[in-house]
Motif scaffolding. Structure first.
Motif, PDB file in Angstrom:
ATOM      1  N   PHE A   3       0.826  -1.202   0.000  1.00 35.93           N
ATOM      2  CA  PHE A   3       0.000   0.000   0.000  1.00 35.93           C
ATOM      3  C   PHE A   3       0.863   1.256   0.000  1.00 35.93           C
ATOM      4  CE2 PHE A   3      -3.705   2.468   0.452  1.00 35.93           C
ATOM      5  CZ  PHE A   3      -3.442   3.464   1.375  1.00 35.93           C
ATOM      6  N   LEU A   6       2.226   1.829  -3.415  1.00 33.86           N
ATOM      7  CA  LEU A   6       1.181   2.324  -4.296  1.00 33.86           C
ATOM      8  C   LEU A   6       0.929   3.808  -4.059  1.00 33.86           C
ATOM      9  CD1 LEU A   6      -1.106   1.890  -6.350  1.00 33.86           C
ATOM     10  CD2 LEU A   6      -2.577   1.291  -4.425  1.00 33.86           C
ATOM     11  N   MET A   7       0.835   4.212  -2.802  1.00 27.48           N
ATOM     12  CA  MET A   7       0.577   5.621  -2.491  1.00 27.48           C
ATOM     13  C   MET A   7       1.742   6.507  -2.922  1.00 27.48           C
ATOM     14  SD  MET A   7      -2.446   5.373  -1.673  1.00 27.48           S
ATOM     15  CE  MET A   7      -2.707   7.113  -1.469  1.00 27.48           C
ATOM     16  N   TRP A  32      -8.800  13.864  -7.988  1.00 27.57           N
ATOM     17  CA  TRP A  32      -9.225  12.532  -7.578  1.00 27.57           C
ATOM     18  C   TRP A  32     -10.627  12.251  -8.095  1.00 27.57           C
ATOM     19  CZ3 TRP A  32     -13.107  11.444  -3.720  1.00 27.57           C
ATOM     20  CH2 TRP A  32     -13.696  12.580  -3.158  1.00 27.57           C
ATOM     21  N   LYS A 117     -11.674   1.720  -5.050  1.00 33.74           N
ATOM     22  CA  LYS A 117     -10.756   2.500  -4.218  1.00 33.74           C
ATOM     23  C   LYS A 117      -9.328   2.026  -4.486  1.00 33.74           C
ATOM     24  CE  LYS A 117      -9.754   3.448   0.607  1.00 33.74           C
ATOM     25  NZ  LYS A 117      -9.062   2.547   1.489  1.00 33.74           N
ATOM     26  N   ASP A 118      -8.396   2.965  -4.528  1.00 30.53           N
ATOM     27  CA  ASP A 118      -6.969   2.730  -4.757  1.00 30.53           C
ATOM     28  C   ASP A 118      -6.623   2.327  -6.186  1.00 30.53           C
ATOM     29  OD1 ASP A 118      -6.414   3.422  -2.103  1.00 30.53           O
ATOM     30  OD2 ASP A 118      -6.680   1.355  -1.429  1.00 30.53           O
ATOM     31  N   SER A 119      -7.583   2.457  -7.116  1.00 30.86           N
ATOM     32  CA  SER A 119      -7.271   2.268  -8.530  1.00 30.86           C
ATOM     33  C   SER A 119      -7.073   3.658  -9.139  1.00 30.86           C
ATOM     34  CB  SER A 119      -8.402   1.511  -9.235  1.00 30.86           C
ATOM     35  OG  SER A 119      -9.597   2.275  -9.241  1.00 30.86           O
ATOM     36  N   SER A 120      -7.067   3.765 -10.448  1.00 28.26           N
ATOM     37  CA  SER A 120      -6.960   5.077 -11.093  1.00 28.26           C
ATOM     38  C   SER A 120      -7.793   5.083 -12.365  1.00 28.26           C
ATOM     39  CB  SER A 120      -5.502   5.419 -11.396  1.00 28.26           C
ATOM     40  OG  SER A 120      -4.954   4.478 -12.288  1.00 28.26           O
ATOM     41  N   PRO A 142      -6.346   9.329  -9.170  1.00 26.70           N
ATOM     42  CA  PRO A 142      -6.503   8.265  -8.175  1.00 26.70           C
ATOM     43  C   PRO A 142      -7.976   8.189  -7.760  1.00 26.70           C
ATOM     44  CG  PRO A 142      -5.532  10.204  -7.168  1.00 26.70           C
ATOM     45  CD  PRO A 142      -5.625  10.478  -8.643  1.00 26.70           C
ATOM     46  N   ALA A 144     -10.644   7.312  -4.839  1.00 23.18           N
ATOM     47  CA  ALA A 144     -10.683   7.272  -3.378  1.00 23.18           C
ATOM     48  C   ALA A 144     -12.124   7.411  -2.901  1.00 23.18           C
ATOM     49  CB  ALA A 144      -9.832   8.400  -2.799  1.00 23.18           C
TER      50      ALA A 144
END
Length: 168
Positions: A3, A6-7, A32, A117-120, A142, A144
């Protein structure tokens, strides 16, 4: 550990995109898109845009959506209404224009799949400057649940206008 990596990648990509956007005359910050749940067919995307010269955001597109538009939410006769911004969103030179929940924002509709969540997601912004010259800006936003760096809990609200609820 995965994680955190990724961030870090998302932060680096956002920095690079901000620099790219600035080179094209529009700086993009805090971009976002809101995550969706299965069956949800629309969501919003948010960011702050600052143009070097008077510019208009005239269009938006995304491969994840059948329809993408610039929208505005506003009160009309005591009712909150949302509608497409006709003619585009004016970006005055040097003035930050925030696209945020409850105001101007991008709508991604007729989604082809849920946004996890956490994809783009890819988003293309189309601008027209004061001379009528069009330019495109390719972004990867991103996904969220809430704005990156957003508040952990909602601010206290005064609900006294509802009648039987005491004011704080």
């Amino acid at each position: 550990m995965k994680f955190k990596s990724l961030m870090t990648a998302v932060a680096l990509a956002a920095t690079a995109l901000g620099a790219l956007a600035a080179d094209q005359g529009v700086e993009v910050q805090s971009a976002w898109a809101r995550a969706t749940v299965k069956g949800q067919m629309a969501t919003g995307a948010f960011m702050t845009l600052t143009a070097k010269e008077d510019t208009t955001l005239v269009g938006v597109a995304s491969s994840v959506a059948g329809v993408a538009q610039v929208h505005e939410m506003k009160m009309d006769a005591g009712v909150m209404k949302m509608a497409e911004v006709k003619g585009g969103l004016v970006l005055p030179a040097g003035k930050a224009v925030e696209l945020k929940p409850g105001g101007y924002h991008l709508m991604l509709m007729d989604l082809k799949a849920p946004l996890a969540k956490d994809s783009s997601v890819p988003v293309t912004l189309l601008f027209k400057d004061a001379k009528g010259v069009e330019s495109k800006l390719e972004l990867t936003l991103p996904v969220a649940v809430m704005a990156p760096g957003g508040m952990a809990k909602p601010a206290a609200m005064d609900h006294s206008m509802h009648g039987n609820m005491p004011a704080k």
